[in-house]
Scaffold this motif. Structure first.
Motif, mmCIF file in Angstrom:
data_model
loop_
_atom_site.group_PDB
_atom_site.id
_atom_site.type_symbol
_atom_site.label_atom_id
_atom_site.label_comp_id
_atom_site.label_asym_id
_atom_site.label_seq_id
_atom_site.Cartn_x
_atom_site.Cartn_y
_atom_site.Cartn_z
ATOM 1 N N GLU A 202 23.063 6.592 20.861
ATOM 2 C CA GLU A 202 23.795 6.725 19.518
ATOM 3 C C GLU A 202 23.684 5.488 18.699
ATOM 4 N N GLU A 203 23.177 4.430 19.313
ATOM 5 C CA GLU A 203 22.884 3.139 18.378
ATOM 6 C C GLU A 203 21.914 3.644 17.227
ATOM 7 N N GLU A 204 21.834 2.728 16.246
ATOM 8 C CA GLU A 204 20.993 3.047 15.042
ATOM 9 C C GLU A 204 19.559 3.047 15.418
ATOM 10 N N ASN A 205 19.161 4.249 15.035
ATOM 11 C CA ASN A 205 17.623 4.228 15.470
ATOM 12 C C ASN A 205 16.537 3.074 14.876
ATOM 13 N N LEU A 206 16.121 2.331 15.463
ATOM 14 C CA LEU A 206 15.235 1.335 14.831
ATOM 15 C C LEU A 206 13.721 1.645 15.013
ATOM 16 N N GLN A 207 13.374 2.857 15.624
ATOM 17 C CA GLN A 207 11.948 3.099 15.488
ATOM 18 C C GLN A 207 11.611 3.285 14.036
ATOM 19 N N CYS A 208 10.287 2.776 13.822
ATOM 20 C CA CYS A 208 9.806 2.618 12.404
ATOM 21 C C CYS A 208 8.231 2.948 12.627
ATOM 22 N N HIS A 209 7.844 4.011 11.839
ATOM 23 C CA HIS A 209 6.482 4.203 11.890
ATOM 24 C C HIS A 209 5.879 4.040 10.208
ATOM 25 N N GLN A 210 5.354 3.100 10.183
ATOM 26 C CA GLN A 210 4.906 2.775 8.585
ATOM 27 C C GLN A 210 3.410 2.024 8.590
ATOM 28 N N LEU A 211 2.670 2.753 7.571
ATOM 29 C CA LEU A 211 1.428 2.318 7.519
ATOM 30 C C LEU A 211 1.561 1.811 5.989
ATOM 31 N N LEU A 212 0.835 0.459 5.968
ATOM 32 C CA LEU A 212 0.767 -0.221 4.551
ATOM 33 C C LEU A 212 -0.823 -0.469 4.347
ATOM 34 N N LEU A 213 -1.351 -0.058 3.112
ATOM 35 C CA LEU A 213 -2.631 0.038 2.799
ATOM 36 C C LEU A 213 -2.432 -1.046 1.658
ATOM 37 N N SER A 214 -3.616 -2.089 1.795
ATOM 38 C CA SER A 214 -3.675 -2.964 0.350
ATOM 39 C C SER A 214 -5.228 -2.825 0.162
ATOM 40 N N HIS A 215 -4.914 -3.176 -1.606
ATOM 41 C CA HIS A 215 -6.017 -3.225 -2.328
ATOM 42 C C HIS A 215 -5.994 -4.161 -3.335
ATOM 43 N N SER A 216 -6.728 -5.345 -3.707
ATOM 44 C CA SER A 216 -6.723 -6.242 -4.625
ATOM 45 C C SER A 216 -6.619 -5.778 -6.108
ATOM 46 N N HIS A 217 -7.563 -4.574 -6.506
ATOM 47 C CA HIS A 217 -7.563 -4.089 -7.598
ATOM 48 C C HIS A 217 -7.420 -2.471 -7.849
ATOM 49 N N VAL A 218 -7.451 -1.833 -6.869
ATOM 50 C CA VAL A 218 -7.068 -0.472 -6.980
ATOM 51 C C VAL A 218 -5.847 -0.327 -7.236
ATOM 52 N N PHE A 219 -5.023 -1.091 -6.646
ATOM 53 C CA PHE A 219 -3.554 -0.954 -6.747
ATOM 54 C C PHE A 219 -3.083 -1.608 -8.037
ATOM 55 N N ALA A 220 -3.707 -2.332 -8.580
ATOM 56 C CA ALA A 220 -3.145 -3.194 -9.626
ATOM 57 C C ALA A 220 -2.860 -2.514 -10.876
ATOM 58 N N MET A 221 -1.570 -2.006 -10.924
ATOM 59 C CA MET A 221 -1.205 -0.960 -11.983
ATOM 60 C C MET A 221 0.153 -1.658 -12.454
ATOM 61 N N GLU A 222 -0.112 -2.160 -13.794
ATOM 62 C CA GLU A 222 1.109 -2.738 -14.393
ATOM 63 C C GLU A 222 2.028 -1.731 -15.038
ATOM 64 N N LYS A 223 1.355 -0.870 -15.793
ATOM 65 C CA LYS A 223 1.960 0.237 -16.559
ATOM 66 C C LYS A 223 1.598 1.665 -15.806
ATOM 67 N N GLY A 224 2.036 2.687 -16.739
ATOM 68 C CA GLY A 224 1.599 3.988 -15.878
ATOM 69 C C GLY A 224 0.306 4.319 -15.394
ATOM 70 N N GLY A 225 0.007 5.285 -14.422
ATOM 71 C CA GLY A 225 -1.261 5.216 -13.871
ATOM 72 C C GLY A 225 -1.203 6.481 -12.858
ATOM 73 N N GLU A 226 -2.326 6.875 -12.249
ATOM 74 C CA GLU A 226 -2.129 7.769 -11.100
ATOM 75 C C GLU A 226 -3.142 7.198 -10.047
ATOM 76 N N LEU A 227 -2.733 7.663 -8.876
ATOM 77 C CA LEU A 227 -3.476 6.896 -7.552
ATOM 78 C C LEU A 227 -3.700 8.289 -6.811
ATOM 79 N N LYS A 228 -4.922 8.534 -6.398
ATOM 80 C CA LYS A 228 -5.284 9.630 -5.523
ATOM 81 C C LYS A 228 -5.891 8.929 -4.018
ATOM 82 N N LEU A 229 -5.265 9.550 -3.052
ATOM 83 C CA LEU A 229 -5.408 9.185 -1.556
ATOM 84 C C LEU A 229 -6.092 10.212 -0.837
ATOM 85 N N ARG A 230 -7.244 10.000 -0.070
ATOM 86 C CA ARG A 230 -7.956 11.022 0.816
ATOM 87 C C ARG A 230 -7.973 10.562 1.939
#
Length: 999
Positions: free
Chosen positions: A168-196
């Motif tokens: 009954e305590e707070e569920n602290l189970q966390c499933h997260q995957l973080l992906l990084s890229h130095s330039h693919v994710f460099a989006m200051e303004k609007g844009g689209e991202l495709k992930l496959r």
């Protein structure tokens, strides 16, 4: 003698009065004077004394005969019982080495007995006092995809205050995957991202997985921004691709630090990992795209271009003039297909220099005489496009593409110009106009008519410059992964995870398929015996759980088998196990600890409702059972030929004793063999090795069959006596110190200590600097009186150790344990007070009812064990017999009282509180001081009478009575009138609100 008076009524004074009255009639010549007695009066007084003694002895005759009768039945008086409980030991600090503490270690207390001596306490079992402590307690279940923190340690505080196996305590189970890229994710303004995601080369993951990833109730995709992770403006699925839209109004995609790595991150959060536990991929590609991106800056010919039309090379250009186009977002996409487009037109700017030459003007001149110099268009013949590779500027295009983009061949009208190229992988930031950014430049390398002196510059004018980028080859792999599962996170290089045979599994559940509770220690428990005191409360005992205990060592969890007095946390007790020699530290739940795992194999606890699960009030390491016994006393006696065979011990009351008698040279071979088999013979050799003494352990007379070697011990008075006659032996006369007694004493009822009364150790041991009893010591009672022994034996004559009638159950419970004050048997009721035909419930009231919840379960087991061969078989086999504790209802009285004098306000309030508490005592309360019957509660009129009969109370106003039941850690308010329907209720004094006013 007057027949109106029986023997029991005739006191010495009454007889004297009768003699004096009769003497006046029968012997008028004799003056019976009490104040001035004569010889006759003196003789009368002698007679009176003899007559009074005769009557007194005659009155005692039935009691004497009754006592003799019960003595013939072998009735014995139960000795004093020691109080029992637990103590906890502590070391100076965590760095101290552990200390071995043997059983029988003497402890000190701050309480004295009736003789003014401090109550003594001893440990019952060996314990190794370890410097380890419980740092945290966690709950885990992969079936529920749950991780919860039940307890987080604090310095100097014992673990506790949580429900075992609670989810009954707070569920602290966390499933997260973080992906990084130095330039693919460099989006200051609007844009689209495709992930496959790909199951194998060229084959996307299964359709089912893609559908689960698109479930927005369970899976969230976010990007890293300056103020935290942000959700995308839009999300959709296009075939095997997951597409995300970032709006221009949203915060830019910024670099943040995760697990020590500074990067731009795409975060995938899975709420319920059970749905995606089979998600495996061998490759993942990310591709971003954006259009209509304005340049960050345009710089050329000393001009910092803005949004409006501008001359890239100035109004009058020259050789090697250059213009820079900067876009951090577009030109940072290494490997992406970049498109630069702008609108171009030309403006003719006259050449500012002409040669001055005088003409000899005449009225009439031939045409040849007037020569005007020819004008030329000065145009840009060729430019080269370059980018900075970190060390210098190099060509952007390998051929001659886009060299004449500013040449004007297409005409001077407004035209749209489009340049396309793949962003070089070595394109680096360059310092342009004092700012460092990703840039490309166009540099003039050839100008047409650059040396002409007449004409005009055909200068290009640019407007609406825009960048566009996209990845045409499906995208690129991420650079890093940050994986978060089971309260653990790790940083991984993506290339190391992808492309393998088994693939990469981003969602990993705990290995605990069954509910498991983890205890984390800051130090290993390598030495033993280790003792863990668990103070628990549990309402439900119908489902007996089976718990499996494991510890982490040698790289895995290994099973071990402790001795569990708590019976799987359903009662307070000790959990004892040997040292775990190969215990290792491991990371669990983001904590480096030494772990013990407790697994609910049958899932019995997990299936219980919240209120029925065991409530763990406290967990104490280094606990040890103790009792109020002082052992180690020994005395020697010599039996003389004359006098009684009786000896007085120096210490009392005696709890247990062993009497050894020197019978050297007295034993026959047959006797010696028999005593050896019974382990009652010990041989003591002299120091020189010459000769040996044979000592025999004699037996105490307890009303059993008469034996040769027997003694009688008055434990209360400490008198040891050897009985003569009846075929019994005596120790040999004249043997110096031929009788050796080893014994222990107990404090009896004085040993019922409150928490904290144990203050220390009689002798220092190791680095131990703290001893305390966190719980009260209970169950200590004085020696049974003769009347109580006779009453018990009389009940025995009735029930003959067989429970048939309800009162038989009650009397047997009283005979089982001295700590039982009262028992009530209910037929046709279950353990919770519900109607259950064929069931029998025995409700037991302890003498120290205040501590019922702590020690009742051990008392319950003791009663069940005692009665198992005395009950009808159908009750035992059908599990229809129950032992329960009363339902204590705290009666809370609220009233306003009136007194006559202001000086009586305080004293009246004290008397009222004392009177109410005394009246509501379940054992000694009520009007007749006989306590309350199980199943009864005081009425309003009774409480009103108690208040009115209290001294100094003149009037009772606004009387209100409420009730409260303690349900573990919770207090539930109830209506006392409604609780009368419960057969097991008993009243106890609660919190009262009494207001006293003077009128």
């Amino acid at each position: 003698m007057d027949k109106r008076h029986g023997f029991g009524e005739m006191t010495q004074k009454a007889i004297t009065d009768r003699i004096e009255e009769k003497a006046k009639s029968y012997t008028p010549q004799w003056k019976f004077d009490r104040n001035h007695p004569d010889l006759g009066t003196a003789l009368a007084f002698v007679y009176l004394s003899m007559q009074a003694d005769t009557e007194k002895n005659f009155e005692r005759l039935p009691e004497k005969l009754r006592t003799e009768f019960f003595n013939m039945l072998g009735t014995s008086i139960k000795p004093a019982s020691p109080a029992k409980g637990y103590c906890v030991f502590g070391l100076v600090n965590d760095e101290s080495e552990g200390t071995e503490l043997p059983a029988g270690t003497a402890l000190t207390s701050s309480v004295t007995d009736e003789n003014g001596e401090a109550v003594f306490v001893e440990t019952v079992q060996d314990v190794f006092v370890t410097p380890a402590r419980i740092q945290s307690v966690w709950m885990s279940s992969s079936k529920k995809d749950y991780i919860g923190c039940l307890y987080e340690g604090e310095e100097g505080k014992e673990a506790g205050g949580f429900q075992a196996f609670s989810m009954e305590e707070e569920n602290l189970q966390c499933h997260q995957l973080l992906l990084s890229h130095s330039h693919v994710f460099a989006m200051e303004k609007g844009g689209e991202l495709k992930l496959r995601f790909f199951e194998k080369a060229g084959k996307p993951v299964e359709e089912e997985i893609l559908n689960l990833l698109c479930d927005r109730e369970n899976v969230w995709f976010e990007y890293s921004a300056a103020d935290g992770f942000q959700a995308f403006a839009g999300q959709e699925r296009q075939g095997a691709s997951l597409c995300f839209r970032k709006a221009a109004s949203q915060p830019s995609w910024e670099e943040t630090e995760e697990k020590g790595q500074l990067a731009r991150w795409l975060r995938i959060t899975v709420k319920d990992g059970r749905k995606l536990k089979d998600w495996v991929f061998r490759d993942v590609l990310a591709a971003s795209q954006a259009s209509l991106l304005e340049p960050d800056s345009i710089y050329g010919a000393g001009f910092d271009g803005g949004k409006g039309p501008f001359f890239p090379f100035g109004e009058q250009f020259g050789l090697y003039d250059e213009v820079y186009f900067s876009s951090q977002e577009a030109l940072g996409k290494r490997g992406a297909f970049i498109t630069l487009w702008f609108w171009r037109e030309y403006v003719k700017i006259p050449l500012g220099y002409t040669e001055s030459r005088e003409i000899d003007w005449k009225l009439v001149m031939p045409k040849s005489a007037v020569k005007v110099e020819r004008e030329y268009d000065i145009t840009i013949d060729r430019v080269i496009w370059e980018y900075f590779n970190g060390s210098g500027w190099v060509r952007l295009f390998s051929g001659r593409d886009y060299e004449n983009v500013f040449g004007g061949e297409g005409g001077t009208y407004r035209q749209k110009v489009v340049l396309s190229f793949f962003c070089p992988h070595d394109l680096s930031a360059a310092l342009v106009n004092g700012a460092e950014s990703y840039s490309i430049r166009a540099r003039i390398v050839k100008v047409n008519n650059s040396l002409k002196t007449a004409g005009q510059y055909v200068s290009p004018v640019l407007s609406e410059i825009r960048f566009q980028y996209q990845y045409s080859n499906g995208g690129v792999r991420p650079e890093y992964f940050v994986e978060r599962n089971n309260q653990k996170e790790r940083l991984l290089e993506a290339n190391a995870c992808l492309g393998g045979i088994h693939g990469y599994r981003p969602v990993v559940l705990m290995e605990d398929e069954k509910p498991s509770m983890y205890l984390g220690f800051q130090k290993p428990l390598t030495k033993g015996p280790i003792k863990l005191l668990a103070v628990t409360e549990c309402k439900n005992r119908d489902r007996q759980p089976r718990l499996r205990w494991e510890y982490y060592g040698n790289g895995r969890f290994q099973e071990f088998h402790p001795v569990d007095e708590t019976q799987n946390f359903i009662q307070t007790g000790m959990i004892t196990f040997n040292g775990l020699d190969d215990m290792e530290k491991a990371e669990r739940f983001s904590r480096e600890c030494y772990w013990i795992r407790i697994v609910d194999d049958t899932e019995s606890i997990n299936s219980l409702s919240s209120g029925c699960k065991p409530w763990i009030q406290s967990l104490y390491l280094n606990g040890a059972p103790v009792h109020t016994i002082k052992s180690g006393f020994q005395e020697y006696f010599t039996l003389e030929p004359v006098g009684e065979a009786r000896f007085k011990l120096m210490n009392r009351p005696v709890f247990s004793a062993q009497v050894w008698v020197n019978e050297t040279g007295r034993l026959t071979g047959t006797e010696r063999e028999q005593l050896i088999r019974e382990r009652r013979l010990k041989t003591i050799h002299s120091q020189g090795g010459e000769g040996a003494e044979e000592w025999v352990l004699w037996e105490e007379n307890q009303g059993e069959q008469k034996k040769e070697r027997m003694y009688q011990l008055d434990r209360k008075e400490g008198i040891l006596e050897f009985l003569r006659g009846g075929g019994r032996r005596l120790p040999m006369f004249g043997v110096v110190n031929g009788i050796h007694i080893l014994y222990s004493t107990t404090a009896g009822q004085a040993g019922n200590l409150a928490p904290g009364d144990v203050t220390g150790m009689e002798r220092t041991a190791g680095f131990i600097n703290r001893v305390e009893n966190p719980l009260p010591l209970s169950g200590g009672w004085d020696k049974e009186t003769s009347e109580e022994a006779i009453k018990r034996q009389a009940c025995h004559l009735k029930h003959k150790n067989r429970a048939v009638m309800p009162e038989d159950f009650e009397k047997l419970a009283l005979a089982c344990a001295g700590s039982v004050s009262r028992a009530a048997c209910f037929t046709g009721y279950g353990e919770q007070g519900e109607r259950r035909p064929g069931h029998v419930t025995l409700v037991v009231v302890q003498k120290d009812f205040e501590n019922s919840s702590l020690y009742f379960q051990s008392l319950r087991q003791r009663i069940l064990e005692y009665l198992k061969d005395k009950l009808p078989v159908h009750l035992i086999q059908g599990q229809r017999f129950h032992v329960a504790m009363p339902v204590f209802v705290e009666i809370q009285v609220s009233a306003q009282l009136a007194v006559d004098d202001f000086q009586k306000v305080f004293s009246c309030r004290r008397r009222v509180f004392a009177r109410i508490s005394e009246f509501l005592n379940p054992i000694s309360g009520n009007f007749k001081k006989s306590g309350w019957k199980v199943g009864s509660l005081p009425s309003r009129s009774q409480i009103d009478m108690v208040l009115k009969n209290t001294e100094e109370v003149r009037e009772v106003l606004n009387l209100m009575i409420t009730g409260c039941i303690r349900n573990g850690r919770e207090a539930v308010e109830v209506n006392p009138e409604d609780m009368r329907q419960c057969p097991y209720v008993l009243p106890v004094s609660g919190t009262h609100r009494i207001r006293v006013l003077a009128q």
